[in-house]
Design an enzyme around this catalytic site. Structure first.
Site, PDB file in Angstrom:
ATOM      1  N   SER A 172       6.610  -5.094   7.554  1.00  0.00           N
ATOM      2  CA  SER A 172       6.061  -5.931   8.631  1.00  0.00           C
ATOM      3  C   SER A 172       6.766  -7.272   8.787  1.00  0.00           C
ATOM      4  O   SER A 172       6.128  -8.334   8.745  1.00  0.00           O
ATOM      5  CB  SER A 172       4.577  -6.142   8.371  1.00  0.00           C
ATOM      6  OG  SER A 172       3.980  -4.906   8.112  1.00  0.00           O
ATOM      7  N   ASP A 188       5.105  -2.729  11.408  1.00  0.00           N
ATOM      8  CA  ASP A 188       3.677  -2.358  11.404  1.00  0.00           C
ATOM      9  C   ASP A 188       3.112  -2.153  12.816  1.00  0.00           C
ATOM     10  O   ASP A 188       2.226  -1.324  13.032  1.00  0.00           O
ATOM     11  CB  ASP A 188       2.824  -3.369  10.617  1.00  0.00           C
ATOM     12  CG  ASP A 188       3.023  -4.813  11.041  1.00  0.00           C
ATOM     13  OD1 ASP A 188       3.942  -5.096  11.823  1.00  0.00           O
ATOM     14  OD2 ASP A 188       2.251  -5.682  10.579  1.00  0.00           O
ATOM     15  N   ARG A 221       0.845  -1.195   0.000  1.00  0.00           N
ATOM     16  CA  ARG A 221       0.000   0.000   0.000  1.00  0.00           C
ATOM     17  C   ARG A 221       0.880   1.244   0.000  1.00  0.00           C
ATOM     18  O   ARG A 221       1.797   1.351   0.809  1.00  0.00           O
ATOM     19  CB  ARG A 221      -0.880  -0.029   1.247  1.00  0.00           C
ATOM     20  CG  ARG A 221      -2.023   0.935   1.236  1.00  0.00           C
ATOM     21  CD  ARG A 221      -2.937   0.682   2.420  1.00  0.00           C
ATOM     22  NE  ARG A 221      -3.719  -0.525   2.238  1.00  0.00           N
ATOM     23  CZ  ARG A 221      -4.843  -0.578   1.522  1.00  0.00           C
ATOM     24  NH1 ARG A 221      -5.313   0.500   0.927  1.00  0.00           N
ATOM     25  NH2 ARG A 221      -5.499  -1.704   1.395  1.00  0.00           N
TER      26      ARG A 221
HETATM   27  C1  BGC Z   1       6.376 -10.342  11.645  1.00  0.00           C
HETATM   28  C2  BGC Z   1       6.245  -9.045  12.405  1.00  0.00           C
HETATM   29  C3  BGC Z   1       4.947  -8.350  12.052  1.00  0.00           C
HETATM   30  C4  BGC Z   1       3.793  -9.310  12.231  1.00  0.00           C
HETATM   31  C5  BGC Z   1       2.447  -8.690  11.892  1.00  0.00           C
HETATM   32  C6  BGC Z   1       5.125 -11.182  11.799  1.00  0.00           C
HETATM   33  O1  BGC Z   1       5.196 -12.310  10.975  1.00  0.00           O
HETATM   34  O2  BGC Z   1       7.482 -11.066  12.113  1.00  0.00           O
HETATM   35  O3  BGC Z   1       7.337  -8.191  12.139  1.00  0.00           O
HETATM   36  O4  BGC Z   1       4.795  -7.241  12.882  1.00  0.00           O
HETATM   37  O5  BGC Z   1       3.971 -10.443  11.418  1.00  0.00           O
HETATM   38  O6  BGC Z   1       2.389  -8.246  10.583  1.00  0.00           O
END
Ligand code: BGC
Length: 504
Positions: free
Chosen positions: A168, A221, A97
């Site tokens: 994320s 995120d 996004r």
């Molecule tokens: C990642 C995190 C992320 C979470 C939610 C996990 O698989 O390791 O960094 O914050 O997913 O998106």
């Protein structure tokens, strides 16, 4: 026929169907219910282990902690007065996004965004291919929205646009604009990225594709969620994601972060990376269905906790259980389908739809079974069993989510120096004579007595938890089960003290 089994964990409206279950069905499903039902004592035990791993992670003890506890270099939180337009990018799952966000300065904001689908191919392609795709998507957004340096905040008079990148995945940060990828999660596996600086990789792709954008900040995120929620609720202490993956970030006293040599601020947001909690399965009550899923996943042996909670995995756990029942001739008369036999074919969204079916005959469930999974012959008892299994898996996920959230709150409430000397028990119930707990106007976590003298002294507000993710937002009863779990772990006053809210 038997009426012998009365599940302890599920609400009464399920039990009315059980008179139609055979003895064998009752026995096997009763056993499943026992395995998937987490008692308050089990949650307590997990929360204690979770806090222990948070502490060792902060101390940099890699051996005894599965929690990375990553300092994010974000030390301030917005209070809603900030203004201006910013360019932001969010990569976390199947969508990329690109957004233009305008902060209006009155706790309100506007955003304009465009989503680009990240294909299955790109999720496993070389990192340079993924980064080129991102750079080209940014270029398309800037061009189509006519975005120029005139409307976006930037530090100099240059024509370069500044970008905040929400990425994320677990990244060990060395600065707000530098960080090395620890591992991929959620089905991504792009070679050439682990161990490398994500900001640099994106900046190189932007330069390669002649996109005049500078990557100014990299955030997880959860951190983005915490900050976004703070803009509306300055007392936000946790940002959490319950979506394709799961994770949480919270505000920590920098004196507790032993992995940072020279803290420059009093507090800093820590990215817990809680998806990796107890990866060696010493505490988590994993079942054979979880182990099977883990073994067959793209990243076996890591993010075991995430695999019990998040949207990417709940459907697959359920599929494993359904096949186990089919193989014992307890479901669909022992007949599966090509689709149901296929890994990852049972999506978590089907679970939501199934749990939402409250009709007497469960015909909507029959439609999902037929249309999505090719199971044409199913009786009402079959459908009841499918729904029952979804409820077990969904409720366990919500209770584990509550456990992680409660553990972080308990850790915050016991921060040395901030609450030192108060000596209140960590469980908050009416009997504790605790007026409230929260973050005061100075941003400090406090707990207050009922004494009228201090009741209003610091204008104590509830602790806000900003949450994002499809599981929290759309999975039936997820929030309700989380709130129940929080009450068991934090006490009967927790509803007044902890405010869960969707972060936008
Ligand atoms: C990642 C995190 C992320 C979470 C939610 C996990 O698989 O390791 O960094 O914050 O997913 O998106």
């Amino acid at each position: 026929m038997s009426t012998s089994f009365t599940p302890t964990s599920t609400s009464t409206h399920h039990t009315k169907h059980h008179s139609r279950w055979s003895d064998k069905q009752s026995k096997v499903l009763g056993h499943l219910a026992e395995e998937f039902t987490l008692s308050t004592a089990q949650l307590e035990h997990l929360a204690t282990a979770f806090i222990g791993q948070m502490q060792s992670g902060l101390a940099g003890d890699q051996k005894s902690s599965d929690l990375a506890m990553i300092p994010t270099f974000v030390s301030g939180r917005p209070d809603g007065h900030e203004r201006g337009s910013y360019l932001a990018l969010d990569l976390g799952g199947t969508n990329l996004r690109v957004c233009l966000i305008t902060l209006k300065g009155n706790n309100d904001l506007e955003s304009n965004s465009k989503a680009f689908k990240v294909s299955d191919h790109l999720q496993e392609a070389h990192i340079s291919e993924l980064m080129d795709f991102i750079a080209i998507s940014i270029k398309e957004f800037i061009t189509s929205e006519h975005i120029s340096a005139k409307i976006v905040e930037h530090p100099s008079d240059s024509e370069t646009l500044e970008l905040g990148f929400t990425f994320s995945f677990p990244v060990t940060q060395t600065a707000i604009d530098a960080g090395m990828l620890l591992r991929w999660t959620k089905g991504f596996n792009c070679p050439g990225a682990v161990g490398n600086d994500i900001v640099q990789l994106l900046q190189e792709a932007l330069n390669r594709n002649e996109v005049n954008v500078h990557v100014a900040a990299l955030v997880n995120d959860t951190v983005g969620t915490l900050l976004a929620h703070s803009y509306k609720h300055p007392n936000t202490f946790i940002g959490a994601i319950f979506g394709t993956g799961t994770n949480g970030a919270y505000v920590e006293d920098t004196r507790s972060i032993k992995t940072m040599s020279t803290p420059t601020a009093d507090e800093m947001i820590i990215n817990i990376e809680w998806g990796n909690f107890d990866k060696d399965k010493r505490f988590l009550p994993v079942t054979i269905f979880d182990n099977k899923l883990d073994r067959e996943s793209i990243n076996p042996g890591v993010h075991v906790f995430e695999k019990m909670i998040s949207g990417m995995y709940l459907g697959e756990i359920t599929r494993n259980i359904l096949l186990h029942l089919i193989d014992q001739r307890l479901l669909f008369d022992g007949t599966s389908s090509t689709k149901l036999n296929t890994h990852w074919s049972f999506e978590t969204k089907y679970m939501s739809q199934i749990e939402n079916d409250n009709s007497a005959t469960l015909i909507p469930i029959a439609q999902i079974l037929e249309q999505e999974l090719g199971i044409y012959l199913n009786t009402q008892v079959d459908r009841e069993i499918v729904k029952f299994v979804c409820q077990l898996v969904g409720k366990r996920a919500a209770r584990l989510s509550a456990m992680a959230t409660a553990a972080v709150i308990r850790k915050g409430l016991s921060v040395e120096g901030r609450l030192a000397g108060h000596g209140y028990p960590l469980k908050l119930s009416e009997g504790d004579h605790v007026f409230g707990a929260g973050v005061n106007k100075h941003g400090t976590m406090v707990r207050e007595r009922t004494d009228s003298a201090v009741d209003h002294r610091d204008n104590v507000q509830p602790i806000h938890v900003g949450i994002d993710g499809s599981v929290f937002e759309h999975y039936p009863h997820f929030e309700e089960h989380m709130v129940e779990g929080l009450t068991e772990l934090l006490g009967s006053r927790s509803k007044d003290i902890v405010a869960l809210g969707i972060a936008r």
